[in-house]
Each structure stands twice: as C-alpha cells, then as structure tokens.
Design a protein around this motif. Structure first.
Motif, PDB file in Angstrom:
ATOM      1  N   PRO A  99       0.805  -1.229   0.000  1.00 28.60           N
ATOM      2  CA  PRO A  99       0.000   0.000   0.000  1.00 28.60           C
ATOM      3  C   PRO A  99       0.836   1.275   0.000  1.00 28.60           C
ATOM      4  CG  PRO A  99      -0.123  -1.069   2.148  1.00 28.60           C
ATOM      5  CD  PRO A  99       0.549  -2.037   1.210  1.00 28.60           C
ATOM      6  N   ILE A 100       2.042   1.200   0.566  1.00 24.56           N
ATOM      7  CA  ILE A 100       2.932   2.364   0.556  1.00 24.56           C
ATOM      8  C   ILE A 100       3.305   2.724  -0.882  1.00 24.56           C
ATOM      9  CG2 ILE A 100       5.289   3.119   1.104  1.00 24.56           C
ATOM     10  CD1 ILE A 100       4.989   1.707   3.804  1.00 24.56           C
ATOM     11  N   ILE A 101       3.511   1.715  -1.710  1.00 19.03           N
ATOM     12  CA  ILE A 101       3.826   1.955  -3.125  1.00 19.03           C
ATOM     13  C   ILE A 101       2.588   2.422  -3.883  1.00 19.03           C
ATOM     14  CG2 ILE A 101       4.497   0.828  -5.294  1.00 19.03           C
ATOM     15  CD1 ILE A 101       6.305  -1.002  -3.683  1.00 19.03           C
ATOM     16  N   ILE A 102       1.437   1.832  -3.564  1.00 24.14           N
ATOM     17  CA  ILE A 102       0.224   2.093  -4.340  1.00 24.14           C
ATOM     18  C   ILE A 102      -0.376   3.469  -4.083  1.00 24.14           C
ATOM     19  CG2 ILE A 102      -2.191   1.379  -4.673  1.00 24.14           C
ATOM     20  CD1 ILE A 102      -1.317  -1.494  -4.271  1.00 24.14           C
ATOM     21  N   ILE A 103      -0.419   3.915  -2.829  1.00 15.73           N
ATOM     22  CA  ILE A 103      -1.208   5.110  -2.481  1.00 15.73           C
ATOM     23  C   ILE A 103      -0.812   6.363  -3.269  1.00 15.73           C
ATOM     24  CG2 ILE A 103       0.200   5.745  -0.451  1.00 15.73           C
ATOM     25  CD1 ILE A 103      -3.640   6.082  -0.831  1.00 15.73           C
ATOM     26  N   PRO A 104       0.472   6.641  -3.544  1.00 15.36           N
ATOM     27  CA  PRO A 104       0.774   7.877  -4.297  1.00 15.36           C
ATOM     28  C   PRO A 104       0.214   7.853  -5.716  1.00 15.36           C
ATOM     29  CG  PRO A 104       2.747   7.032  -3.201  1.00 15.36           C
ATOM     30  CD  PRO A 104       1.717   5.950  -3.139  1.00 15.36           C
ATOM     31  N   TYR A 105       0.402   6.743  -6.434  1.00 11.61           N
ATOM     32  CA  TYR A 105      -0.065   6.742  -7.826  1.00 11.61           C
ATOM     33  C   TYR A 105      -1.567   6.551  -7.911  1.00 11.61           C
ATOM     34  CZ  TYR A 105      -0.264   1.550  -8.411  1.00 11.61           C
ATOM     35  OH  TYR A 105      -0.565   0.212  -8.331  1.00 11.61           O
ATOM     36  N   TYR A 106      -2.171   5.910  -6.912  1.00 13.84           N
ATOM     37  CA  TYR A 106      -3.627   5.789  -6.915  1.00 13.84           C
ATOM     38  C   TYR A 106      -4.258   7.167  -6.727  1.00 13.84           C
ATOM     39  CZ  TYR A 106      -7.986   3.154  -6.463  1.00 13.84           C
ATOM     40  OH  TYR A 106      -9.234   2.625  -6.684  1.00 13.84           O
ATOM     41  N   CYS A 107      -3.650   7.992  -5.884  1.00 12.14           N
ATOM     42  CA  CYS A 107      -4.152   9.355  -5.692  1.00 12.14           C
ATOM     43  C   CYS A 107      -3.961  10.195  -6.951  1.00 12.14           C
ATOM     44  CB  CYS A 107      -3.459  10.026  -4.502  1.00 12.14           C
ATOM     45  SG  CYS A 107      -4.003   9.404  -2.898  1.00 12.14           S
ATOM     46  N   ALA A 108      -2.873   9.939  -7.679  1.00  9.92           N
ATOM     47  CA  ALA A 108      -2.661  10.653  -8.942  1.00  9.92           C
ATOM     48  C   ALA A 108      -3.778  10.317  -9.930  1.00  9.92           C
ATOM     49  CB  ALA A 108      -1.300  10.285  -9.534  1.00  9.92           C
ATOM     50  N   ILE A 109      -4.124   9.017 -10.035  1.00  9.91           N
ATOM     51  CA  ILE A 109      -5.208   8.606 -10.927  1.00  9.91           C
ATOM     52  C   ILE A 109      -6.550   9.128 -10.417  1.00  9.91           C
ATOM     53  CG2 ILE A 109      -6.424   6.630 -11.926  1.00  9.91           C
ATOM     54  CD1 ILE A 109      -3.772   5.066 -11.682  1.00  9.91           C
ATOM     55  N   GLY A 110      -6.728   9.127  -9.087  1.00  6.81           N
ATOM     56  CA  GLY A 110      -7.936   9.699  -8.501  1.00  6.81           C
ATOM     57  C   GLY A 110      -8.085  11.166  -8.864  1.00  6.81           C
ATOM     58  N   GLY A 111      -6.963  11.871  -8.939  1.00  5.88           N
ATOM     59  CA  GLY A 111      -6.984  13.271  -9.370  1.00  5.88           C
ATOM     60  C   GLY A 111      -7.444  13.410 -10.805  1.00  5.88           C
ATOM     61  N   TRP A 112      -7.053  12.468 -11.657  1.00  6.25           N
ATOM     62  CA  TRP A 112      -7.514  12.499 -13.051  1.00  6.25           C
ATOM     63  C   TRP A 112      -9.036  12.378 -13.106  1.00  6.25           C
ATOM     64  CZ3 TRP A 112      -3.802   8.184 -15.343  1.00  6.25           C
ATOM     65  CH2 TRP A 112      -2.482   8.605 -15.183  1.00  6.25           C
ATOM     66  N   VAL A 113      -9.574  11.504 -12.262  1.00  2.89           N
ATOM     67  CA  VAL A 113     -11.026  11.305 -12.234  1.00  2.89           C
ATOM     68  C   VAL A 113     -11.735  12.591 -11.806  1.00  2.89           C
ATOM     69  CG1 VAL A 113     -12.923  10.018 -11.168  1.00  2.89           C
ATOM     70  CG2 VAL A 113     -10.797   8.834 -11.766  1.00  2.89           C
ATOM     71  N   LEU A 114     -11.211  13.236 -10.760  1.00  2.00           N
ATOM     72  CA  LEU A 114     -11.804  14.499 -10.302  1.00  2.00           C
ATOM     73  C   LEU A 114     -11.742  15.567 -11.388  1.00  2.00           C
ATOM     74  CD1 LEU A 114     -10.600  14.919  -6.589  1.00  2.00           C
ATOM     75  CD2 LEU A 114     -12.775  14.020  -7.435  1.00  2.00           C
ATOM     76  N   LYS A 115     -10.654  15.592 -12.142  1.00  2.95           N
ATOM     77  CA  LYS A 115     -10.514  16.560 -13.239  1.00  2.95           C
ATOM     78  C   LYS A 115     -11.642  16.380 -14.250  1.00  2.95           C
ATOM     79  CE  LYS A 115      -8.719  19.178 -16.534  1.00  2.95           C
ATOM     80  NZ  LYS A 115      -8.715  20.658 -16.466  1.00  2.95           N
ATOM     81  N   TYR A 116     -11.888  15.137 -14.647  1.00  4.40           N
ATOM     82  CA  TYR A 116     -12.933  14.876 -15.647  1.00  4.40           C
ATOM     83  C   TYR A 116     -14.324  15.150 -15.085  1.00  4.40           C
ATOM     84  CZ  TYR A 116     -10.076  13.188 -19.468  1.00  4.40           C
ATOM     85  OH  TYR A 116      -9.202  13.130 -20.533  1.00  4.40           O
ATOM     86  N   LEU A 117     -14.516  14.897 -13.805  1.00  6.43           N
ATOM     87  CA  LEU A 117     -15.790  15.225 -13.179  1.00  6.43           C
ATOM     88  C   LEU A 117     -16.035  16.727 -13.237  1.00  6.43           C
ATOM     89  CD1 LEU A 117     -18.318  14.548 -11.514  1.00  6.43           C
ATOM     90  CD2 LEU A 117     -16.879  14.616  -9.450  1.00  6.43           C
TER      91      LEU A 117
END
Length: 461
Positions: A99-117
């Motif tokens: 999860p330490i590896i995953i959380i930074p890039y998952y948040c980056a992708i989550g930011g992409w989703v918010l952008k499109y919203l």
C-alpha cells in the motif's frame, strides 16, 4: 465504540459496516475501468465465467485468510504476521510496502477522475472528448498535482475521522449511492442505439463466450488476467483486509460477511462491464472495446458526446460514480498504512494519518511529474514500456502482491495449518461453509496459480 483488546483501536459497529467498508475497498478503479477492458480482451463471457469461479474459490481463500488474521491478531498488516508467527515478520513488512507503493499513484489517478468530473460539471465535456485532451492534461505541470492533492485530502479526512466515524460512516453513505448509479447507468447503456446497433447487441458481445479463445495459450492468458484482476477487485495481498479484519467484532460472523463481499464485488464488476461495454460497442465497435487504459479518459468522453443532450448528464453521474469508487478504495489503502504505523510505533491516528498524507503528497507529486519534467521510458521485465507510475504499479501488483499472497498461503497452509484460520472463522459463525475448499485452495491451488502469475511478470508465455 472501542475494542476491549486495545482501547486505542477503533472497531466496526457490526457486520454491515465491515461489509460495506470492505466492499468499498473492493469496488474501485480496478472494477470500473480494468474489469470491462479485460472482459472485452478475453472473450467476454469466457472471462466472466473464469472470474466468477475464481472469486468463490481462489479469492475466497485469500480473503478469508487475511480477514481472519486481522481479527485474530487485532493488528495492522505490519505487525499482524509476526503475531501469527515470529519468523514471518518479514511478510508483514512486504504486506505494508504494497500500500505504501500504491497510495501515491492511486491518488494521482484519482486526481484524473476528479478533473474529468469537474470538466463535465462545468459544461466543458466536448473539450474532454477531443483527441490528445487527456495527454495534454497529464503532461501539464501543475493541474495534475492540484487535483491529486485535492483527492488525497478527501481521503485523509475520512481516515483521520477513524473507523466508525470516518471509514464506516462514509461507506454507508457512498456505497448505496455508488450501487444505484452503477445500476442506473447499466440499464441506460442497454437503451443506447446507433443505426441498427443497440446496447443489447453490445450486451450479447459482453456475456457470450468467445470459444475461439479456448486454446491452451488463450485459456491460460484469460485465467491469468482473471487472477490479476482479483487482486484489484477484492483488495487482497496489500494489507487492507488484515487492517479491516482487525476492526471486526469477535461476535460478527465473518464467514457470512466474506460471502457477502464476494457477491457484492462480483455484482458490481459485472454491472461495470454492462455499464461500459454495450455503449462502447454501439458507438465504437469492437475496436473501441480494446481501448485498454484509455477507456475511461479517452474513449468514454467521445461516447458521451455522441449521446447528444443526455450525454453530459450521464457523464456527470459516471464520473461521480468513479470518484466515489476511487475514494473508498484509496481510503482503504491509506488505512492499511495508518493502522500499521499506529500499531507498530504506538502513535495516535492523527499522527499516523499526517505521516501517511505527507508521504503520499510528496511521492504523488513525483508521480505527476513523471509525465512531464521527470518523463522517461523504462522497459519493464514483462516487455512493456512505462513511466514512473507504471514502475510503481508493476512493482506492487505484478511482483510484491503475488509474493505476499504465496507466503501467506505457506504460513497458513503449511506452517500454522489451516485450522488456525478455520477456528477463528468459527467464532461468531452460525455455520462455516467451504472448509474443505479453503484447505485445498490455500495449501495447493492458490500457491501454484500465483507462482505462474509471478513468473508471467518476468516472462510472457
């Protein structure tokens, strides 16, 4: 409510809270983006059949082990394994690193989703449908960072509020809404039409098995893709279910809860495919179904534009859905880290959340910059070429998660024996089903399949 074992630890109010939180973790970007893409790639109904069988066998064994380890030890992943067996403390470290590896890039992708919203809410959806819009966004320097930080802040607030007031309460609100939106868009997708092609035609492509894939190599590839998808879907081998399991009351029937999580995850995954594939098929044909990672951010905006006046409305609902799914999953990933920090170093939730958030922000910024000022191409061992985000994703999902799951099976199946988990499952259970299946899967089948998956990460068959 507090746990009598450790007054500083939170606890779910009951089975419903646990199931919704676990389902929220399971229903993430993997289900909504990755599942439809893999189904289209691997022969539609053939992939669905393999996936359903694996969920209730392979996934069941891993999910049961992790939830039981969490409840038995009342610890986060970092310390839970050493509580189970002193010589397996290294496994706790690996499970926490994921999860330490995953959380930074998952948040980056989550930011992409918010952008499109935001783009569709503000009425600029037609811009998002243009060629190179997505590339232009992720390669810009500041916008991806800002959206990533907003997404991270939303997740951090939920984790900071704790198990009952944050994770459980948010899951009870978001998950029913998420399910209704998935169901609504899925039904709408069947009504879309272009010329003589309808959503029903796309549904047939989705659920009808393509037996041309039934060759030794094709079937192996489909099974391996389905196994890989399970890691995304049920959140195993990344410490999440151990953390959530540690908050489950002893009187709860976790055998029943696990079955409910399996059902909910499978239903939402199937609906995600039904929500996306029929519409993509109607407007883009079979070629559009093979869009892969660009499905959400490149193909779907074009399809929403082709839907006419109703398109932007559907797009808003869709990206609200994806945002909710991304947040509930990111919260669970962050919680796996926070619970580990709190249990290992005996710090408050406030401090654990702050440390995790600062780390995720710093590394998340680097991930965002990996598409512009820090851009480089790197050839991964499996032959694909990726950037910084892809390296993080490969290390966590293709390498570490199979290793964690294999070692967990060795610990439970061969060192401690399966009864150590079965006995824990029996506490609070009216009746425990699939005991023999659990033993067979944990000791023999799951380790073999995972070893093949790990080998495939380095050598494409």
């Amino acid at each position: 409510m507090e746990n009598s074992t450790n007054s500083k630890r939170g606890i779910f109010s009951g089975s419903v809270g646990f199931v919704l939180a676990a389902a929220g973790s399971a229903v993430g970007l993997g289900n909504i983006w990755r599942f439809p893409y893999l189904a289209a790639k691997n022969g539609g109904g053939l992939f669905l059949l393999c996936y359903i069988i694996l969920v209730f066998t392979f996934g069941f064994a891993l999910l049961t082990s992790e939830v039981a380890i969490g409840r038995k030890t009342r610890q986060g992943p970092l310390t839970a394994y050493s509580k189970m067996h002193p010589k397996f403390g290294f496994l706790g470290v690996l499970a926490c690193v994921v999860p330490i590896i995953i959380i930074p890039y998952y948040c980056a992708i989550g930011g992409w989703v918010l952008k499109y919203l935001c783009v569709f809410i503000t009425g600029h959806g037609s811009a998002a449908a243009q060629d190179k819009y997505f590339t232009g966004f992720i390669t810009s320097q500041w916008s991806p960072i800002i959206y990533m930080l907003v997404f991270l802040a939303l997740c951090a607030v939920v984790v900071y509020l704790g198990v009952d007031k944050g994770i459980e309460k948010s899951s009870k609100i978001l998950m029913p809404i998420l399910f209704l939106i998935v169901l609504g868009i899925s039904i709408f997708a069947l009504t879309v039409k272009k010329g003589d092609t309808t959503g029903i035609d796309g549904l047939k492509v989705y659920v009808t098995p393509d037996f041309s894939k039934v060759t030794p190599k094709g079937l192996f590839s489909t099974i391996m893709d389905a196994v890989g998808q399970l890691f995304y879907s049920i959140s195993v081998a990344m410490g999440i279910m151990i953390a959530y399991g540690s908050y489950v009351p002893k009187e709860s029937d976790i055998s029943k809860s696990i079955f409910q999580i399996e059902l909910f995850d499978t239903l939402v995954a199937m609906l995600a495919g039904m929500m996306i594939i029929p519409a993509v098929y109607v407007f883009s044909g079979v070629e559009g179904m093979n869009a892969g990672p660009g499905l959400i951010f490149v193909s779907l905006p074009k399809i929403f534009l082709e839907m006419g006046k109703v398109g932007p409305v559907i797009a808003i609902f869709f990206f609200v859905l994806v945002s909710f799914a991304a947040i509930t999953s990111a919260v669970s990933i962050m919680e796996a880290i926070v619970s580990s920090i709190c249990d290992k170093f005996h710090v408050s939730r406030r401090r654990g959340t702050t440390i995790t958030t600062v780390y995720a922000a710093v590394v998340g910024i680097l991930i965002c910059l990996g598409y512009n000022v820090l851009y480089f191409d790197f050839k991964l061992p499996n032959g694909t070429v990726g950037q910084l985000l892809d390296i993080f994703d490969y290390a966590s999902n293709n390498v570490l998660m199979p290793i964690v799951a294999i070692c967990t099976c060795i610990l439970i199946g061969w060192v401690l024996k399966c009864n150590s988990i079965i006995d824990e499952i029996k506490i609070g259970a009216e009746k425990v089903h699939r005991q023999t299946l659990y033993v067979i899967m944990t000791k023999f089948v799951v380790p073999v399949i995972l070893t093949l998956l790990l080998i495939e990460a380095f050598i494409r068959f």
